[in-house]
Design a protein around this motif. Structure first.
Motif, PDB file in Angstrom:
ATOM      1  N   SER A   4       0.838  -1.197   0.000  1.00  0.00           N
ATOM      2  CA  SER A   4       0.000   0.000   0.000  1.00  0.00           C
ATOM      3  C   SER A   4       0.875   1.251   0.000  1.00  0.00           C
ATOM      4  O   SER A   4       2.061   1.190   0.308  1.00  0.00           O
ATOM      5  N   PHE A   5       0.278   2.367  -0.373  1.00  0.00           N
ATOM      6  CA  PHE A   5       1.016   3.632  -0.366  1.00  0.00           C
ATOM      7  C   PHE A   5       0.046   4.758  -0.029  1.00  0.00           C
ATOM      8  O   PHE A   5      -1.168   4.617  -0.175  1.00  0.00           O
ATOM      9  N   ASN A   6       0.585   5.863   0.438  1.00  0.00           N
ATOM     10  CA  ASN A   6      -0.252   7.027   0.780  1.00  0.00           C
ATOM     11  C   ASN A   6      -0.284   7.994  -0.391  1.00  0.00           C
ATOM     12  O   ASN A   6       0.738   8.263  -1.012  1.00  0.00           O
ATOM     13  N   THR A   7      -1.482   8.505  -0.652  1.00  0.00           N
ATOM     14  CA  THR A   7      -1.636   9.454  -1.751  1.00  0.00           C
ATOM     15  C   THR A   7      -2.779  10.408  -1.405  1.00  0.00           C
ATOM     16  O   THR A   7      -3.208  10.448  -0.244  1.00  0.00           O
ATOM     17  N   ILE A   8      -3.252  11.176  -2.379  1.00  0.00           N
ATOM     18  CA  ILE A   8      -4.403  12.046  -2.109  1.00  0.00           C
ATOM     19  C   ILE A   8      -5.609  11.517  -2.875  1.00  0.00           C
ATOM     20  O   ILE A   8      -5.472  10.868  -3.901  1.00  0.00           O
ATOM     21  N   LYS A   9      -6.792  11.829  -2.345  1.00  0.00           N
ATOM     22  CA  LYS A   9      -8.014  11.265  -2.921  1.00  0.00           C
ATOM     23  C   LYS A   9      -8.420  11.956  -4.217  1.00  0.00           C
ATOM     24  O   LYS A   9      -8.756  11.312  -5.202  1.00  0.00           O
ATOM     25  N   SER A  10      -8.390  13.308  -4.207  1.00  0.00           N
ATOM     26  CA  SER A  10      -8.866  14.024  -5.395  1.00  0.00           C
ATOM     27  C   SER A  10      -8.116  15.355  -5.540  1.00  0.00           C
ATOM     28  O   SER A  10      -7.472  15.804  -4.595  1.00  0.00           O
ATOM     29  N   GLU A  19       2.314  37.150  -1.489  1.00  0.00           N
ATOM     30  CA  GLU A  19       3.586  37.498  -0.857  1.00  0.00           C
ATOM     31  C   GLU A  19       4.164  38.715  -1.580  1.00  0.00           C
ATOM     32  O   GLU A  19       4.566  38.614  -2.740  1.00  0.00           O
ATOM     33  N   LYS A  20       4.179  39.879  -0.911  1.00  0.00           N
ATOM     34  CA  LYS A  20       4.737  41.118  -1.480  1.00  0.00           C
ATOM     35  C   LYS A  20       4.265  41.389  -2.906  1.00  0.00           C
ATOM     36  O   LYS A  20       5.064  41.601  -3.823  1.00  0.00           O
ATOM     37  N   GLY A  21       2.961  41.285  -3.109  1.00  0.00           N
ATOM     38  CA  GLY A  21       2.410  41.585  -4.437  1.00  0.00           C
ATOM     39  C   GLY A  21       2.378  40.405  -5.394  1.00  0.00           C
ATOM     40  O   GLY A  21       1.610  40.384  -6.344  1.00  0.00           O
ATOM     41  N   SER A  22       3.247  39.408  -5.170  1.00  0.00           N
ATOM     42  CA  SER A  22       3.203  38.214  -6.022  1.00  0.00           C
ATOM     43  C   SER A  22       2.064  37.307  -5.560  1.00  0.00           C
ATOM     44  O   SER A  22       1.801  37.198  -4.366  1.00  0.00           O
ATOM     45  N   LYS A  23       1.432  36.682  -6.551  1.00  0.00           N
ATOM     46  CA  LYS A  23       0.375  35.711  -6.223  1.00  0.00           C
ATOM     47  C   LYS A  23       0.901  34.316  -6.505  1.00  0.00           C
ATOM     48  O   LYS A  23       1.430  34.047  -7.586  1.00  0.00           O
ATOM     49  N   PHE A  24       0.748  33.428  -5.545  1.00  0.00           N
ATOM     50  CA  PHE A  24       1.122  32.029  -5.720  1.00  0.00           C
ATOM     51  C   PHE A  24      -0.165  31.208  -5.624  1.00  0.00           C
ATOM     52  O   PHE A  24      -0.891  31.317  -4.646  1.00  0.00           O
ATOM     53  N   ILE A  25      -0.430  30.419  -6.660  1.00  0.00           N
ATOM     54  CA  ILE A  25      -1.658  29.618  -6.658  1.00  0.00           C
ATOM     55  C   ILE A  25      -1.270  28.140  -6.705  1.00  0.00           C
ATOM     56  O   ILE A  25      -0.554  27.703  -7.608  1.00  0.00           O
ATOM     57  N   GLY A  26      -1.750  27.391  -5.706  1.00  0.00           N
ATOM     58  CA  GLY A  26      -1.368  25.982  -5.580  1.00  0.00           C
ATOM     59  C   GLY A  26      -2.419  25.025  -6.128  1.00  0.00           C
ATOM     60  O   GLY A  26      -3.624  25.257  -6.020  1.00  0.00           O
ATOM     61  N   PHE A  27      -1.922  23.959  -6.723  1.00  0.00           N
ATOM     62  CA  PHE A  27      -2.772  22.885  -7.265  1.00  0.00           C
ATOM     63  C   PHE A  27      -2.127  21.556  -6.902  1.00  0.00           C
ATOM     64  O   PHE A  27      -0.899  21.442  -6.921  1.00  0.00           O
ATOM     65  N   THR A  28      -2.951  20.555  -6.621  1.00  0.00           N
ATOM     66  CA  THR A  28      -2.383  19.218  -6.464  1.00  0.00           C
ATOM     67  C   THR A  28      -3.308  18.192  -7.121  1.00  0.00           C
ATOM     68  O   THR A  28      -4.524  18.359  -7.103  1.00  0.00           O
ATOM     69  N   PHE A  29      -2.708  17.190  -7.722  1.00  0.00           N
ATOM     70  CA  PHE A  29      -3.465  16.163  -8.447  1.00  0.00           C
ATOM     71  C   PHE A  29      -2.958  14.767  -8.089  1.00  0.00           C
ATOM     72  O   PHE A  29      -1.744  14.567  -8.022  1.00  0.00           O
TER      73      PHE A  29
END
Length: 200
Positions: A4-10, A19-29
């Motif tokens: 077995s292994f650990n992962t994410i569902k969806s 951060e100081k005017g910069s936008k960071f947008i996160g995604f995970t799949f």
């Protein structure tokens, strides 16, 4: 052997960090192979064509043996690696994390970038539902029509998931079973008469 292994569902998308005017947008799949990986990356590049950077990291394989960290033009080690380290920290594999950056006019410096990418990956993964997946094997069983109850009972006992069933004088079932049960089911099938089976 590990089964077995650990992962994410969806997938989790659009987790925003500023951060100081910069936008960071996160995604995970959750991704199972290189093809799914490329599709997810292309999807985000299409959705954010004007972003300054599309940095990412992924781990594939039971022990995360297939991995990559990509800085996409940021200073070396300032983006991909902090993202990758979050995958390690969460002990998950078959996962891709992408952090899209829109530059806001103020330079963050390498340490500022490391912090922002790490934080972005972290909050994105914290939104994801972690699951443990069992490794599965494909089995094909051929048997006579009169034996189908026996076979269904056996597959049921081992939580087998039937993928395909051809019912005739001679029946064929294709199913998925947990790899950890491979030996047990093989033993029981071997004891039955007029049955052939193979793992595909």
């Amino acid at each position: 052997m590990e089964f077995s292994f650990n992962t994410i569902k969806s997938p989790v998308e659009n987790i925003l960090l500023k951060e100081k005017g910069s936008k960071f947008i996160g995604f995970t799949f959750p991704v199972n192979d290189e093809t799914e990986l490329k599709k997810s990356l292309e999807k985000i590049r299409e959705e954010h064509p004007k972003a300054t950077h599309h940095c990412y990291a992924f781990r594939l394989g039971m022990k995360g043996e297939n991995y990559r960290a990509n800085d996409d033009g940021e200073p070396s080690g300032s983006a991909g690696l902090p993202i990758y380290n979050q995958l390690l920290a969460h002990d998950i594999t078959n996962v891709l994390v992408i952090v899209v950056r829109y530059y806001g006019g103020t330079k963050l410096g390498v340490s500022g970038l490391v912090k922002a990418y790490k934080e972005s990956a972290k909050i994105t993964l914290e939104e994801a539902e972690m699951i443990t997946k069992e490794l599965e094997s494909d089995i094909e069983i051929a048997f006579s029509f009169s034996q189908q109850n026996q076979i269904f009972t056996l597959l049921n006992k081992f939580d087998g998931r039937i993928q395909d069933f051809l019912s005739d004088e001679q029946c064929v079932i294709k199913a998925k079973i947990k790899t950890s049960q491979k030996e047990n089911i093989s033993e029981q099938l071997s004891e039955m008469q007029n049955i052939s089976f193979k793992f595909t």
